[in-house]
Design a protein around this motif. Structure first.
Motif, PDB file in Angstrom:
ATOM      1  N   ALA A   1      75.240  66.604  55.240  1.00  0.00           N
ATOM      2  CA  ALA A   1      76.851  66.754  54.796  1.00  0.00           C
ATOM      3  C   ALA A   1      77.380  65.581  54.374  1.00  0.00           C
ATOM      4  O   ALA A   1      78.542  65.711  53.883  1.00  0.00           O
ATOM      5  N   LEU A   2      76.889  64.596  54.286  1.00  0.00           N
ATOM      6  CA  LEU A   2      77.357  63.199  53.948  1.00  0.00           C
ATOM      7  C   LEU A   2      76.934  62.948  52.324  1.00  0.00           C
ATOM      8  O   LEU A   2      75.631  63.434  52.133  1.00  0.00           O
ATOM      9  N   THR A   3      77.879  62.239  51.479  1.00  0.00           N
ATOM     10  CA  THR A   3      77.499  62.001  50.309  1.00  0.00           C
ATOM     11  C   THR A   3      76.815  60.556  50.415  1.00  0.00           C
ATOM     12  O   THR A   3      76.630  60.057  51.624  1.00  0.00           O
ATOM     13  N   ASP A   4      76.054  60.335  49.334  1.00  0.00           N
ATOM     14  CA  ASP A   4      75.206  58.972  49.277  1.00  0.00           C
ATOM     15  C   ASP A   4      76.102  57.825  49.823  1.00  0.00           C
ATOM     16  O   ASP A   4      75.847  57.022  50.712  1.00  0.00           O
ATOM     17  N   GLU A   5      77.275  57.954  48.915  1.00  0.00           N
ATOM     18  CA  GLU A   5      78.262  56.823  49.638  1.00  0.00           C
ATOM     19  C   GLU A   5      78.611  56.915  51.036  1.00  0.00           C
ATOM     20  O   GLU A   5      78.708  55.697  51.633  1.00  0.00           O
ATOM     21  N   GLU A   6      79.083  58.052  51.354  1.00  0.00           N
ATOM     22  CA  GLU A   6      79.453  58.075  52.780  1.00  0.00           C
ATOM     23  C   GLU A   6      78.232  57.626  53.752  1.00  0.00           C
ATOM     24  O   GLU A   6      78.470  56.918  54.685  1.00  0.00           O
ATOM     25  N   TRP A   7      77.131  58.095  53.429  1.00  0.00           N
ATOM     26  CA  TRP A   7      75.709  57.607  54.422  1.00  0.00           C
ATOM     27  C   TRP A   7      75.655  56.050  54.397  1.00  0.00           C
ATOM     28  O   TRP A   7      75.541  55.822  55.449  1.00  0.00           O
ATOM     29  N   ALA A   8      75.778  55.449  53.373  1.00  0.00           N
ATOM     30  CA  ALA A   8      75.794  53.885  52.980  1.00  0.00           C
ATOM     31  C   ALA A   8      76.897  53.481  53.846  1.00  0.00           C
ATOM     32  O   ALA A   8      76.717  52.297  54.625  1.00  0.00           O
ATOM     33  N   ARG A   9      78.102  53.936  53.624  1.00  0.00           N
ATOM     34  CA  ARG A   9      79.192  53.265  54.241  1.00  0.00           C
ATOM     35  C   ARG A   9      79.028  53.588  55.887  1.00  0.00           C
ATOM     36  O   ARG A   9      79.224  52.665  56.638  1.00  0.00           O
ATOM     37  N   LEU A  10      78.572  54.648  56.279  1.00  0.00           N
ATOM     38  CA  LEU A  10      78.483  54.775  57.702  1.00  0.00           C
ATOM     39  C   LEU A  10      77.650  53.968  58.287  1.00  0.00           C
ATOM     40  O   LEU A  10      77.838  53.239  59.393  1.00  0.00           O
ATOM     41  N   LEU A  11      76.472  53.946  57.952  1.00  0.00           N
ATOM     42  CA  LEU A  11      75.444  52.772  58.367  1.00  0.00           C
ATOM     43  C   LEU A  11      75.901  51.583  58.562  1.00  0.00           C
ATOM     44  O   LEU A  11      75.731  50.829  59.152  1.00  0.00           O
ATOM     45  N   SER A  12      76.740  51.160  57.234  1.00  0.00           N
ATOM     46  CA  SER A  12      77.128  49.815  57.293  1.00  0.00           C
ATOM     47  C   SER A  12      77.928  49.519  58.464  1.00  0.00           C
ATOM     48  O   SER A  12      77.867  48.340  59.094  1.00  0.00           O
ATOM     49  N   VAL A  13      78.900  50.543  58.683  1.00  0.00           N
ATOM     50  CA  VAL A  13      80.075  50.257  59.646  1.00  0.00           C
ATOM     51  C   VAL A  13      79.086  50.295  61.141  1.00  0.00           C
ATOM     52  O   VAL A  13      79.578  49.447  61.803  1.00  0.00           O
ATOM     53  N   VAL A  14      78.250  50.975  61.470  1.00  0.00           N
ATOM     54  CA  VAL A  14      77.635  51.076  62.635  1.00  0.00           C
ATOM     55  C   VAL A  14      77.051  49.830  62.670  1.00  0.00           C
ATOM     56  O   VAL A  14      77.027  49.155  63.835  1.00  0.00           O
ATOM     57  N   VAL A  15      76.070  49.247  61.706  1.00  0.00           N
ATOM     58  CA  VAL A  15      75.318  47.995  62.021  1.00  0.00           C
ATOM     59  C   VAL A  15      76.318  46.918  62.278  1.00  0.00           C
ATOM     60  O   VAL A  15      76.087  46.053  63.310  1.00  0.00           O
ATOM     61  N   GLN A  16      77.587  46.946  61.576  1.00  0.00           N
ATOM     62  CA  GLN A  16      78.377  46.080  61.573  1.00  0.00           C
ATOM     63  C   GLN A  16      79.107  45.721  63.333  1.00  0.00           C
ATOM     64  O   GLN A  16      79.285  44.730  63.910  1.00  0.00           O
ATOM     65  N   ALA A  17      79.590  46.975  63.415  1.00  0.00           N
ATOM     66  CA  ALA A  17      80.146  47.279  64.795  1.00  0.00           C
ATOM     67  C   ALA A  17      78.943  46.636  66.022  1.00  0.00           C
ATOM     68  O   ALA A  17      79.209  46.405  66.970  1.00  0.00           O
ATOM     69  N   ALA A  18      77.691  47.226  65.933  1.00  0.00           N
ATOM     70  CA  ALA A  18      76.731  46.982  66.867  1.00  0.00           C
ATOM     71  C   ALA A  18      76.390  45.519  67.059  1.00  0.00           C
ATOM     72  O   ALA A  18      76.139  45.193  68.210  1.00  0.00           O
ATOM     73  N   ALA A  19      76.446  44.915  65.837  1.00  0.00           N
ATOM     74  CA  ALA A  19      76.076  43.450  65.866  1.00  0.00           C
ATOM     75  C   ALA A  19      75.203  42.804  66.765  1.00  0.00           C
ATOM     76  O   ALA A  19      75.303  41.972  67.449  1.00  0.00           O
ATOM     77  N   GLY A  20      73.827  43.730  66.620  1.00  0.00           N
ATOM     78  CA  GLY A  20      72.552  43.092  67.116  1.00  0.00           C
ATOM     79  C   GLY A  20      72.607  43.504  68.740  1.00  0.00           C
ATOM     80  O   GLY A  20      71.650  43.122  69.336  1.00  0.00           O
ATOM     81  N   ARG A  21      73.720  44.325  69.132  1.00  0.00           N
ATOM     82  CA  ARG A  21      73.681  44.538  70.507  1.00  0.00           C
ATOM     83  C   ARG A  21      72.926  46.106  70.689  1.00  0.00           C
ATOM     84  O   ARG A  21      72.684  46.321  72.150  1.00  0.00           O
ATOM     85  N   ALA A  22      72.541  46.631  69.860  1.00  0.00           N
ATOM     86  CA  ALA A  22      71.790  48.079  70.009  1.00  0.00           C
ATOM     87  C   ALA A  22      70.994  48.113  68.661  1.00  0.00           C
ATOM     88  O   ALA A  22      71.337  47.657  67.486  1.00  0.00           O
ATOM     89  N   THR A  23      69.683  48.661  68.900  1.00  0.00           N
ATOM     90  CA  THR A  23      68.999  49.022  67.963  1.00  0.00           C
ATOM     91  C   THR A  23      69.538  49.926  66.895  1.00  0.00           C
ATOM     92  O   THR A  23      69.569  50.930  67.394  1.00  0.00           O
ATOM     93  N   VAL A  24      69.549  49.695  65.665  1.00  0.00           N
ATOM     94  CA  VAL A  24      70.043  50.816  64.644  1.00  0.00           C
ATOM     95  C   VAL A  24      69.057  51.607  63.987  1.00  0.00           C
ATOM     96  O   VAL A  24      68.042  50.715  63.165  1.00  0.00           O
ATOM     97  N   THR A  25      69.133  52.929  64.258  1.00  0.00           N
ATOM     98  CA  THR A  25      68.003  53.541  63.239  1.00  0.00           C
ATOM     99  C   THR A  25      68.508  54.543  62.397  1.00  0.00           C
ATOM    100  O   THR A  25      69.651  55.127  62.807  1.00  0.00           O
TER     101      THR A  25
END
Length: 295
Positions: A51-75
Motif C-alpha cells: 500500500a506504500l508508494t515507492d517514495e514512502e517505502w524508501a522514506r519509511l526504511l530510511s527512518v527505521v534505519v536511522q532510528a534503530a542506529a545499529g541497535r537492531a537488525t533491519v530487514t
C-alpha cells in the motif's frame, strides 16, 4: 550472521490524513529496541508494504534505519511482481542501510520452481543476505524441495515460515544446510517453534507487546525453562489468536495504539477494527496486563 530473538514485523504508522507518520515510526522503533527486540522487518504484509508508494517505502526504511542506529537488525521486504523491480528494491534497500532483504515469490501468476529459483538468485546477487518468505496467506506455499533448492543459492541465508506445520518445519531443517536458518513467522506457533529449536521469530504481535514476546523467547530459548515459557505463552496466546482470527493488520495496529503508540488505521481497502471487536481487544489486553509476571 545467525539471527536471534524477536524480529518485529513492524506496522507502518499513518497520521489522521493517512500519510506516513515519521514521528510515530521513530517512537515505535525506540519502544521495540528498548524492549529487547533484536530485529525490525520493514514494509512486509503487517507493514502494508504493497500500500506504500515507492517514495514512502524508501522514506519509511530510511527512518527505521536511522532510528534503530545499529541497535537492531533491519530487514527490508523487497518483493515485487517482476525480477527487475525486486532487484531495484534490493539495491535501494542496501543503499539505505538495510542488512537483510526479505523476498517472497510473486503470487499473481503460477511459476515453476526454475522461475522462482532464478528470481531469488537475481535478488541475492545484489549482495544483501536474503530471507526467503514462505507466506502461506497468499495461497501459495513453497515446497520443502524448493526451499532446499533456494537454500543452495549463494546469499539466500534465511527462511521466514508463516505456516504452522510442525512436521514440515522439521523436514525443512533436515533438508537444508546447517547454516541455513529457519525463523518462525506465525505468531500462534511461536512457543512450539521455540521449544523445537528455532532461535528467532518474525512476529507482528511484538508491535503491541514487545516485552512479552521477548520474555517468551528468553524463557523458551535462552533459559530453557519450559514451565515458565508455557506460563508466559498462556498470557499472550489469546491476543495472538485474536489477531489471526480478525483482520490481522487492523487488529495489530489497534492493539499497538491501545498500548500507547498511535499508529493510525490501515489503508483502504483494509478497514479499521470494528468498534465491537476493539472492545473485545481491550478486554484481552487488560487480562494480559493483569497476569502474574513470569520470571
Amino acid at each position: 550472521m545467525q539471527l536471534e530473538g524477536i524480529h518485529t514485523a513492524l506496522v507502518t504508522p499513518f497520521d489522521d490524513r493517512g500519510e506516513l507518520d515519521e514521528q510515530a515510526v521513530v517512537r515505535l522503533v525506540h519502544a521495540q529496541v528498548d524492549a529487547g527486540v533484536r530485529g525490525l522487518v520493514v514494509a512486509g504484509g503487517t507493514g502494508e508494504g504493497l500500500a506504500l508508494t515507492d517514495e514512502e517505502w524508501a522514506r519509511l526504511l530510511s527512518v527505521v534505519v536511522q532510528a534503530a542506529a545499529g541497535r537492531a537488525t533491519v530487514t527490508a521486504h523487497v518483493s515485487a511482481l517482476s525480477t527487475a523491480a525486486a532487484v531495484r528494491n534490493a539495491e535501494r534497500a542496501r543503499t539505505i542501510g538495510a542488512e537483510i532483504a526479505m523476498l517472497q515469490a510473486p503470487y499473481d501468476v503460477s511459476l515453476t520452481d526454475d522461475e522462482v529459483a532464478l528470481y531469488f538468485a537475481a535478488v541475492a546477487a545484489v549482495g544483501l543476505p536474503v530471507m526467503a518468505y514462505n507466506n502461506v496467506s497468499t495461497g501459495i506455499s513453497l515446497s520443502v524441495d524448493l526451499i532446499a533448492r533456494l537454500a543452495e543459492i549463494e546469499g539466500v541465508r534465511y527462511l521466514k515460515d508463516s505456516s504452522s506445520d510442525a512436521a514440515r518445519m522439521v523436514e525443512v531443517q533436515l533438508g537444508t544446510p546447517a547454516e541455513f536458518q529457519v525463523l518462525l513467522g506465525k505468531d500462534s506457533f511461536a512457543l512450539f517453534g521455540f521449544l523445537s529449536g528455532a532461535r528467532a521469530a518474525v512476529l507482528g504481535s511484538a508491535n503491541a507487546f514487545p516485552e512479552a514476546c521477548v520474555r517468551l523467547h528468553r524463557l523458551a530459548v535462552l533459559v530453557e525453562d519450559q514451565s515458565s515459557a508455557r506460563a508466559a505463552w498462556r498470557d499472550i496466546a489469546p491476543l495472538m489468536r485474536f489477531f489471526e482470527q480478525e483482520s490481522y493488520v487492523a487488529a495489530v495496529k489497534a492493539a499497538t495504539t491501545l498500548g500507547g503508540i498511535p499508529v493510525g488505521d490501515p489503508r483502504s481497502p483494509t478497514l479499521p477494527l470494528p468498534v465491537a471487536k476493539r472492545a473485545e481487544l481491550e478486554r484481552l489486553l487488560a487480562a494480559a496486563q493483569q497476569a502474574p509476571a513470569t520470571a
